[in-house]
Enzyme design. Structure first.
Site, PDB file in Angstrom:
ATOM      1  N   TYR A  51       0.949  -1.005  -0.028  1.00 38.89           N
ATOM      2  CA  TYR A  51      -0.008  -0.047   0.023  1.00 38.89           C
ATOM      3  C   TYR A  51       1.057   1.149   0.041  1.00 38.89           C
ATOM      4  CZ  TYR A  51      -3.328   3.415   1.665  1.00 38.89           C
ATOM      5  OH  TYR A  51      -4.243   4.538   1.773  1.00 38.89           O
ATOM      6  N   ASP A  63       9.586   2.604  -0.457  1.00 40.37           N
ATOM      7  CA  ASP A  63       8.485   3.292   0.340  1.00 40.37           C
ATOM      8  C   ASP A  63       8.895   2.932   1.676  1.00 40.37           C
ATOM      9  OD1 ASP A  63       6.290   4.201   1.604  1.00 40.37           O
ATOM     10  OD2 ASP A  63       4.911   3.267   0.159  1.00 40.37           O
ATOM     11  N   LYS A  82       5.403   9.162   8.602  1.00 42.85           N
ATOM     12  CA  LYS A  82       4.960   8.845   9.948  1.00 42.85           C
ATOM     13  C   LYS A  82       6.135   9.357  10.943  1.00 42.85           C
ATOM     14  CE  LYS A  82       2.433   4.760   8.072  1.00 42.85           C
ATOM     15  NZ  LYS A  82       1.019   4.845   8.832  1.00 42.85           N
TER      16      LYS A  82
HETATM   17  N1  HOZ Z   1      -3.342   3.079   6.056  1.00 43.02           N
HETATM   18  C1  HOZ Z   1      -3.096   3.359   7.346  1.00 43.02           C
HETATM   19  C2  HOZ Z   1      -2.264   2.206   7.869  1.00 43.02           C
HETATM   20  N2  HOZ Z   1      -1.735   1.364   7.021  1.00 43.02           N
HETATM   21  C3  HOZ Z   1      -4.381   3.812   8.224  1.00 43.02           C
HETATM   22  C4  HOZ Z   1      -4.258   5.039   8.595  1.00 43.02           C
HETATM   23  C5  HOZ Z   1      -5.284   5.641   9.680  1.00 43.02           C
HETATM   24  O1  HOZ Z   1      -6.246   4.889   9.754  1.00 43.02           O
HETATM   25  O2  HOZ Z   1      -4.992   6.465  10.617  1.00 43.02           O
END
Ligand code: HOZ
Length: 427
Positions: free
Chosen positions: A144, A239, A267
């Site tokens: 992702y 990534d 992050k």
């Molecule tokens: N896509 C985020 C974790 N892989 C989730 C982000 C969130 O819900 O804060």
């Protein structure tokens, strides 16, 4: 444990916000019930609106590696906020964060700040396309890279959790330029490159996949990828939004000894504030406006608060002993969970790199999207609900990674293992 107030807030939230949440996985749909609404957080703990306390392994999906409300970060933010919250003009803070990132990641010679991981990957791909003059991109199933159009094809995270890895709304013409290949399968990549190698702008990968649980690269996989991308003149993008400053100070590229052409971060580099960054080789980064023709901009990019939180976080992480401490705690957790599973006769596959981990409910090894999907998600949901009721906050999906912070103590882990033992007995 009671969640009356969370339930009420969730009903209210659904009136105003689609699904009641601002990011899908938070809605708890795949594990049942309703989300817990957080009131505050400190160290290894989060506290919900009903007054319940949890040991937190979500850690805002990764950023809070020092634990919540880390005093140095909070104090620096308090001082920064007095000076104004956004200027839309350059500051010395941006140079400092860029300098720290560049000194931690030798493959990054220049870096551009953005506001999220999604922006970072989307922009890196644009630059790679411009640099190579090619349109096609290669990604891996279950990885992702945020929610930009071309990347929502066989995507992990919430897209996999909710069974829509190919999102409606993505123009077919866009998706046509995204080639998806199985993770950890170099043969499939070679075969594809034989056919279309000279049309491919970039290969983008989560070197440790944190969006279908936690999947490690097999020995030599990343090295082979580096070699074939070089052969075809393809930009190799790491990534490291999750893994950067997480699996090692210099990210997965330090851990596995890879020199990618470009890297995306997010992050941890924002210390819990919204941030992203992309960087890499100087000749590639010089394509970006105003040096070059590739356009990318943002009002809040390089925001002084985000830069401040990032600088303080990375400064602390650069001190010796931090990653060793995280490793020790993570090992304690891994051993405890494996042992609890054995005792209870529950088949699990525990996967971990440093302080990033996942417990899959399967008797097979998990190396790619298909094997991750074999995990018994009903069992996971039961496990999740049991853990929550015992004060342990896990990500509400089988296909997300768990994280540890330096604030997690020996006894936090012991308490967690105790809850795991009790939960496994009920599965
Ligand atoms: N896509 C985020 C974790 N892989 C989730 C982000 C969130 O819900 O804060």
């Amino acid at each position: 444990m009671k969640w009356f107030k969370s339930k009420t807030l969730y009903s209210r939230a659904k009136r105003y916000i689609p699904g009641g949440v601002n990011s899908p996985v938070r809605a708890f749909r795949s594990v049942g019930g309703y989300p817990i609404f957080i009131k505050n957080a400190s160290g290894s703990r989060v506290y919900d609106i009903d007054g319940n306390e949890y040991i937190d392994y979500v850690l805002s999906w990764g950023p809070m590696i020092l634990g919540h409300s880390y005093p140095k970060v909070v104090n620096a933010l308090k001082r920064a906020v007095e000076k104004g919250t956004s200027y839309g003009a350059p500051t010395e803070l941006e140079i400092e964060l860029a300098r720290i990132i560049i000194s931690a990641f030798p493959s990054i010679k220049m870096v551009r700040m953005v506001n999220s991981g999604t922006e970072a990957t989307m922009s890196a791909i644009r630059v790679a396309r411009a640099y190579t003059g090619r349109d096609k991109i290669i990604k891996f199933e279950g990885c992702y890279h945020g929610h930009s159009d071309g990347l929502l094809v066989k995507a992990g995270s919430g897209a996999t959790t909710f069974g829509v890895p190919d999102s409606p709304g993505v123009p077919r013409d866009y998706a046509r330029n995204t080639i998806n290949l199985p993770f950890n399968n170099i043969k499939a990549l070679r075969k594809t490159l034989n056919r279309v190698g000279r049309d491919v702008a970039c290969v983008i990968i989560e070197p440790v996949v944190g969006n279908m649980g936690c999947i490690l690269p097999k020995d030599g996989f990343l090295q082979e990828l580096r070699a074939v991308t070089k052969k075809y003149g393809i930009i190799f993008i790491f990534d490291e939004v999750m893994t950067g400053f997480r699996v090692a100070y210099g990210g997965a590229q330090e851990l596995y000894g890879i020199n990618p052409d470009m890297t995306c971060l997010g992050k941890i580099i924002g210390g819990g504030l919204p941030v992203g960054a992309y960087g890499g080789r100087k000749d590639i980064m010089m394509q970006i406006s105003p040096e070059g023709p590739v356009y990318q901009a943002g009002t809040l990019s390089g925001n002084p608060l985000a830069m401040t939180a990032g600088i303080e976080t990375l400064k602390t992480l650069s001190k010796s002993g931090i990653y060793e401490k995280l490793e020790k705690r993570a090992e304690q957790l891994e051993d405890g969970i494996n042992e609890a599973a054995k005792r209870a006769g529950v088949k699990i596959y525990f996967s971990r790199v440093g302080s990033m981990f996942c417990t899959y409910f399967t008797d097979r090894e998990v190396w790619d999207y298909n094997s991750a999907k074999m995990s018994d998600t009903k069992r996971f949901s039961k496990f999740f609900r049991s853990m929550l009721s015992k004060g342990i906050n896990l990500a509400p999906s089988q296909f997300e990674a768990g994280f540890l912070s330096t604030a997690h103590t020996f006894s936090d882990i012991e308490n967690t293992i105790k809850a795991v033992r009790e939960s496994f007995r009920t599965l």
